[in-house]
Design an enzyme around this catalytic site. Structure first.
Site, PDB file in Angstrom:
ATOM      1  N   ARG A 244       0.860  -1.178   0.000  1.00 41.53           N
ATOM      2  CA  ARG A 244       0.000   0.000   0.000  1.00 41.53           C
ATOM      3  C   ARG A 244       0.896   1.228   0.000  1.00 41.53           C
ATOM      4  O   ARG A 244       1.478   1.589   1.018  1.00 41.53           O
ATOM      5  CB  ARG A 244      -0.838  -0.048   1.285  1.00 41.53           C
ATOM      6  CG  ARG A 244      -2.024   0.864   1.354  1.00 41.53           C
ATOM      7  CD  ARG A 244      -2.559   0.906   2.789  1.00 41.53           C
ATOM      8  NE  ARG A 244      -1.801   1.850   3.603  1.00 41.53           N
ATOM      9  CZ  ARG A 244      -1.676   1.785   4.928  1.00 41.53           C
ATOM     10  NH1 ARG A 244      -2.248   0.813   5.609  1.00 41.53           N
ATOM     11  NH2 ARG A 244      -0.961   2.677   5.579  1.00 41.53           N
TER      12      ARG A 244
ATOM     13  N   HIS B 272      -3.598   4.480   4.728  1.00 36.64           N
ATOM     14  CA  HIS B 272      -4.688   3.506   4.694  1.00 36.64           C
ATOM     15  C   HIS B 272      -5.905   4.114   3.998  1.00 36.64           C
ATOM     16  O   HIS B 272      -6.466   3.527   3.073  1.00 36.64           O
ATOM     17  CB  HIS B 272      -5.055   3.068   6.107  1.00 36.64           C
ATOM     18  CG  HIS B 272      -6.325   2.281   6.177  1.00 36.64           C
ATOM     19  ND1 HIS B 272      -6.434   1.017   5.630  1.00 36.64           N
ATOM     20  CD2 HIS B 272      -7.541   2.585   6.677  1.00 36.64           C
ATOM     21  CE1 HIS B 272      -7.680   0.581   5.804  1.00 36.64           C
ATOM     22  NE2 HIS B 272      -8.364   1.518   6.425  1.00 36.64           N
TER      23      HIS B 272
ATOM     24  N   TYR C 277       3.342   5.518  11.835  1.00 38.69           N
ATOM     25  CA  TYR C 277       3.682   4.140  12.213  1.00 38.69           C
ATOM     26  C   TYR C 277       4.582   3.380  11.231  1.00 38.69           C
ATOM     27  O   TYR C 277       4.930   2.249  11.494  1.00 38.69           O
ATOM     28  CB  TYR C 277       2.402   3.341  12.457  1.00 38.69           C
ATOM     29  CG  TYR C 277       1.399   3.402  11.308  1.00 38.69           C
ATOM     30  CD1 TYR C 277       1.585   2.618  10.165  1.00 38.69           C
ATOM     31  CD2 TYR C 277       0.284   4.238  11.355  1.00 38.69           C
ATOM     32  CE1 TYR C 277       0.682   2.682   9.120  1.00 38.69           C
ATOM     33  CE2 TYR C 277      -0.626   4.299  10.307  1.00 38.69           C
ATOM     34  CZ  TYR C 277      -0.422   3.524   9.199  1.00 38.69           C
ATOM     35  OH  TYR C 277      -1.298   3.569   8.160  1.00 38.69           O
TER      36      TYR C 277
END
Ligand SMILES: Cc1ncc(C[n+]2csc(CCOP(=O)(O)OP(=O)(O)O)c2C)c(N)n1
Ligand SMILES: Cc1ncc(C[n+]2csc(CCOP(=O)(O)OP(=O)(O)O)c2C)c(N)n1
Ligand SMILES: [Mg+2]
Ligand SMILES: [Mg+2]
Lengths: 373, 322, 373, 322
Positions: free
Chosen positions: C258, C262, C271
């Site tokens: 990805r 998100h 993160y």
């Protein structure tokens, strides 16, 4: 290198004392000392007899639905024997033998099936959780229990039992996946008895083995003869050692068979061949231990007769204890809903009414003795 | 006409709908050769074969989730959940998908699905085999919720449910699966979803109930000697408020009886609606005789939990005396 | 033979056009003809541009939360290309490219994320199900859809897409298990993009591969480079052929990444390391196809510029169409609750009130225009 | 005292309880380094480490099921379910186990568990991110159900929930996560579970509400210019019927406001109870301003779905005029 092998796996099956009574001395060395084998044998015989009595209690209306453990005694027993006394046992409902070995008085199981929650009030020091009715759900608790041990730095692991059918439930998957990915020491112990009520095992798992369920999580997976207490003990002992040392889960498939109906509410003749049952009767876990004990000159017919008498007495005493426990008071089911009963619930308990006019204490006239309220 | 139990009436409905429409298929745990643990699907596997009567893996979310797919593709699955206590694992597929598919896709996909579920207590069963979760599904828009109280109604309502273009929770009160027989026409007939049945007419008080409790209500009414109107809801959602309203406007007094816990049970909705619709007609507060707000106890005490004739009689008296 | 091997497995990884642009001519033979490759390339570029535009729409308040597909275009696209036009596509929410290839107009996806259910009113003849928001749940529908085909004797299979995170859900397990044991032809296509929002893949599956999830069900399992459209097409084509012929499920893990956050509600810098992202940018599925096309003399900068212009026009036109669709009437959400609206609900719709006094039609004064009552 | 948002107040409660009691651990999706998708657990991972703040696999039944095991072993897990729409997969573990463990084992095992769940609509989120399922859990005996409507309450109630020996569903109205700030003491304090708060006193009419709707109610009251008493339930179960009863006996009129669908929402229970307790005091039927009996629509229409100030005002008027 456009194609490459990224994963390989291999699963072993272990048998030590096989269905023909043949004992593999090398693999079986030091697995169960003779004196312990006698104890285990006694446990299996007692548990089998309880099944017989329980069946009759149900038929005569003295107990509700009851699931016989018949044919599967070696599985949970072998596991309980191989584990530490304070490892968690997290059963389904076909693990009587292991629970009794751990120390659970038989009347707890009887009370449970007599429709009395007090059968689940298991003393904490036994490290057993109550029977789980909703299939597949208890494995998550096992993962949580073992996680708590890990969190506290204890060496306690959990061993959870479930059937082939239970491996179809999503909760099984989640329990195994949590344990694998969060490094939690749980033994997932599947009693593959080939049936989930009337549904054959291939509908639950059409793969060559149930053991390979564990590969999905990168677990070590083992298959063993579940009717061979030596194979069970060795498999669980090795698994426990590994799980404890590495804080990792393990998957065990114990191949066994449900010799009885699913429960007393079931009639297995509707859906399975007697020939299959007869074949498995030859593989009975108790028979082969008895034969081995005899071969080792540790057993004979008079000992058998004495044992029979002993377990009969014990089982009947347990039934007496279970039936002798005073019926719960009629509003007993309120008292453990919460640590502290909410006012509204207290009113319901004290009046045993839900209609608001009936809940007026002074008028209800049914204010119970027990509650004092 | 045949004199049938509720189990037989449902079995007959299934047979007839399967004969008529090969989009109807049955799936669930033990529904095949074993005929279901209550024998509701007895004989169907033999008659229709294993592609139409399917023993599924032991996984309720799987049963409902695959049924949703089957229904989206145009079939009319009639899955069985073995006991209402095992609806839990299927809750998400029922409420997040079955109930929402039509509106989520503005009608492009629909879920003509009938979920059959034995419900309620009184058969001395183990834990989680005796609950009454109908209110949970009545609070979930997009579902219809049905609970017959007699063999005749069971057959007619089940046929309606199977033909309904939307998902139906079809709760079968297991306590009366075999408790009595009734004349049930052999020909197919339907009973409309959403219409209550007036079991008996009366002027002094209205009782609203559904499922197995209807039988207790009848007994209590008989004993009371009063002129009581009994309305069997038959469908919990959409419910027949017109029938209730008409009756309560006539009698001015009402008792609602159900097995589920009192708090937020469907009785609460009916009581609230009665207040909304019949405020000026009420001569006493509507009363609920329901399960207690506790977990249904193991069977030794289950009869203490469930509304029995005595509790209903007591409520009738109290409301009458108000 | 007291121990024996009861199961072995091996999982292969397939790559044809690797991240360095190296093309394996032997494996890649006949996988995608050049003229199709041009079409697929265009699809990827268009989809990528939509992501860019959608991101801006969200930031400027013209659209709600949106999940970019960036970096994962080859997965669903390759699958959609390899499947029949009437095989079911059962997506999650990161399969725009495959859905557009199948024929879904872009405005459907836009409408969906603009908070309008009409984006899900997918024409039946496209054989696509709507985006699935609750993770892991749609795979069961895929199993049911393919089951219906099997029941009817059609040759239609289903291919369902999901992330690495989704494989942690119980529903995934049940879907795969149903398909395996009831012999239903479903391709379980996992887009392993290494993240589930902020949670790294190892928390979802700590096994060496995600592909081995399928071993639990006795499925054939494959891993491929998900950023290599050739590998994806070949893997899915072979899987589909097998699934169709044998009425069996297959598990595919496509390894991808990805590249974006998100969703637009996320900030991945909280993160994950930029270095990781940068590394994966080198493995972009679009870059390597462009390079190959150039090598094959099928592409050049002016074609690229022309394509850019074309897709920009198309995407903006789609945005215009989506934004141009008249707002739903305020009570639109009642109309598809049931085939026939229950009376009580009709009253709520017509009065737009729930309080009973407000529901009295004559008095409500808000009787809506649209509904006619 | 600090001026905090609801998110900050909850974060503070978590920090303080974790400091105080190392049996308290947090688990859930994205609760770790990311601090939760709403940043409620921000900073906790850094402060308490990855053994106490655990990013779990994406599996809600797993989160709750393992939490039950943790709690049975004596820990005090505080799992987060990312949105109320994803409670579905955990429904079975919550209702079949967490709620039943104490009574099933007659107290031998207990489940001191606090499940934190963002709840409700109004934030322009995708499907299944805007629901209000509190009634489902209020109808499940064995649970406590809490929903604060302000930062101050949130902190005090969460501390009570974590210390409670029984499972608590702690619903956090996400619409007001950051909508306003309030003075929140830095010291720990508790607010008892089961006690309502009288937000403002009044004589003409009682409004009962909870969660984010309380804010709408306050606005409607202000606009109405009437003397209205507003009761914020704070706890849905066990609920503070005494407070409601006292107020309605004073005012004689009541409007209940909640976001969940009307039918069988918790408003039904309150309405039914008010009839039971205040029958002779009621001057008008209790009215419910609630979500419609539809699926919460996608966000373009979510504001049409939710009870807004206008609808509340209208109900106030209608009840007043009755
Ligand atoms: C969630 C759930 N679904 C269904 C049932 C009904 N049920 C009780 S036992 C059983 C079969 C269990 O099979 P398996 O897991 O293989 O265990 P076994 O009985 O063979 O020991 C079923 C379907 C249940 N108890 N729980
Ligand atoms: C049942 C459920 N739980 C939680 C969420 C919230 N959520 C949305 S996407 C997501 C992560 C999904 O990860 P993955 O399956 O790997 O797909 P990806 O986003 O990486 O494509 C989560 C936790 C959800 N939508 N559904
Ligand atoms: Mg079994
Ligand atoms: Mg992912």
């Amino acid at each position: 290198m456009p194609t490459k092998t990224v994963f390989t796996a291999e699963i072993q099956y272990l048998s030590i004392l096989n269905e023909h009574g043949k004992f593999d001395a090398k693999l079986g060395k030091d697995v169960i000392p003779d004196k312990d084998l006698l104890v285990l044998y006694e446990h299996m015989v007692r548990c089998r007899y309880l099944d017989e009595v329980a069946f009759k209690l149900q038929r005569s209306g003295r107990m509700g639905t009851y699931p016989q453990n018949m044919g599967q005694e070696a599985t949970s027993l072998g596991a309980a024997y191989a584990l530490n006394k304070d490892d968690w046992l997290v059963p389904c409902y076909r693990e009587n033998c292991g629970l009794f070995y751990r120390g659970l008085p038989m009347e707890y199981i009887l009370l449970h099936w007599m429709g009395d929650e007090r059968g689940n009030a298991i003393p904490r020091e036994l490290y057993c959780t109550p029977l789980a009715i909703p299939i597949g759900t208890q494995m998550l608790h096992a993962t949580g229990l073992a996680w708590a041990s890990k969190y506290r730095g204890e060496k306690r692991i959990a061993c959870t039992f479930f059937g082939d059918g239970a491996t179809s439930e999503g909760d099984f998957h989640e329990a195994a996946n949590f344990a694998a990915n969060l490094d939690i020491p749980v033994i997932f112990f599947c009693q593959n008895n080939f049936w989930a009520i009337s549904v054959p095992g291939k509908i639950q798992c059409s793969a060559p083995t149930v053991a390979q369920r564990g590969l999905a999580y990168g677990m070590d997976c083992f298959q063993c003869d579940g009717n061979d207490i030596f194979a069970v003990v060795k498999t669980v002992r090795d698994a426990a050692k590994y799980a404890r040392a590495k804080s990792r889960p393990v998957f065990i498939e114990a191949v066994t068979y449900r010799l009885g109906d699913h429960t007393t509410a079931d009639d297995a003749r509707r859906y399975r061949d007697q020939a299959e049952v007869d074949m498995w009767k030859q593989r009975d876990p108790i028979l082969r231990v008895r034969q081995l004990l005899k071969e080792r000159k540790l057993w004979n017919d008079s000992k058998e007769a004495a044992l029979k008498e002993k377990v009969e007495k014990e089982v009947h005493a347990a039934v007496e204890r279970a039936e002798g426990i005073a019926a719960p008071s009629r509003n007993d089911f309120f008292d453990h809903m919460y640590a502290e009963l909410p006012e509204d619930l207290r009113l319901q308990r004290d009046t045993m009414q839900t209609h608001s006019l009936g809940e007026v204490l002074e008028e209800s006239g049914v204010r119970s003795q027990e509650s004092g309220g | 006409m045949a004199n049938l139990t509720l189990v037989q009436a449902i079995n007959l409905a299934l047979v007839q709908e399967m004969e008529k429409d090969d989009r109807v298929i049955i799936l669930g745990e033990d529904v095949g050769p074993n005929g279901g643990v209550f024998r509701v699907t007895e004989g169907l596997h033999k008659r229709f074969g294993s592609s139409r009567v399917v023993d599924s893996p032991l996984a309720e979310s799987g049963i409902i989730g695959t049924s949703i797919g089957l229904a989206m593709a145009g079939l009319r699955p009639v899955p069985e959940i073995q006991f209402e206590g095992f609806l839990g694992p299927a809750y998400d597929q029922i409420c997040s998908h079955a109930a929402r598919m039509r509106t989520r896709t503005r009608g492009a996909f629909t879920v003509p699905l009938t979920i059959r579920i034995p419900v309620g207590g009184g058969i001395h069963a183990p834990e989680l085999h005796s609950d009454s979760p109908e209110a949970i599904y009545a609070h979930t828009p997009g579902l219809k919720v049905v609970m017959p109280s007699s063999p005749y109604d069971a057959k007619g309502l089940l046929i309606s449910a199977i033909r309904d273009p939307d998902p139906v929770m079809f709760f079968e009160p297991k306590r009366i699966y075999r408790a009595f027989r009734e004349e049930v026409p052999e020909d197919e007939y339907t009973i409309p979803i959403g219409k209550a049945r007036t079991v008996c007419e009366g002027d002094d008080l209205t009782i609203v109930s559904w499922g197995a409790s209807v039988v207790q209500c009848m007994q209590a009414i008989e004993k009371s000697g009063k002129s009581i109107e009994l309305i069997d809801l038959r469908t919990i959602y959409p419910f027949d408020m017109d029938a209730i309203e008409a009756s309560v406007k006539k009698t001015g007094r009402c008792v609602i009886v159900h097995e589920a816990p009192k708090t937020c049970g469907f009785g609460a909705e009916i009581a609230a609606r009665i207040m909304e619709k019949c405020f000026l007609y009420l001569e006493a507060p509507v009363q609920r005789v329901a399960g207690f707000d506790t977990i249904m106890p193991y069977y030794k005490l289950e009869l203490e939990y469930m509304p029995d004739t005595a509790r209903i009689a007591r409520a009738i008296e109290d409301v009458g005396a108000y």
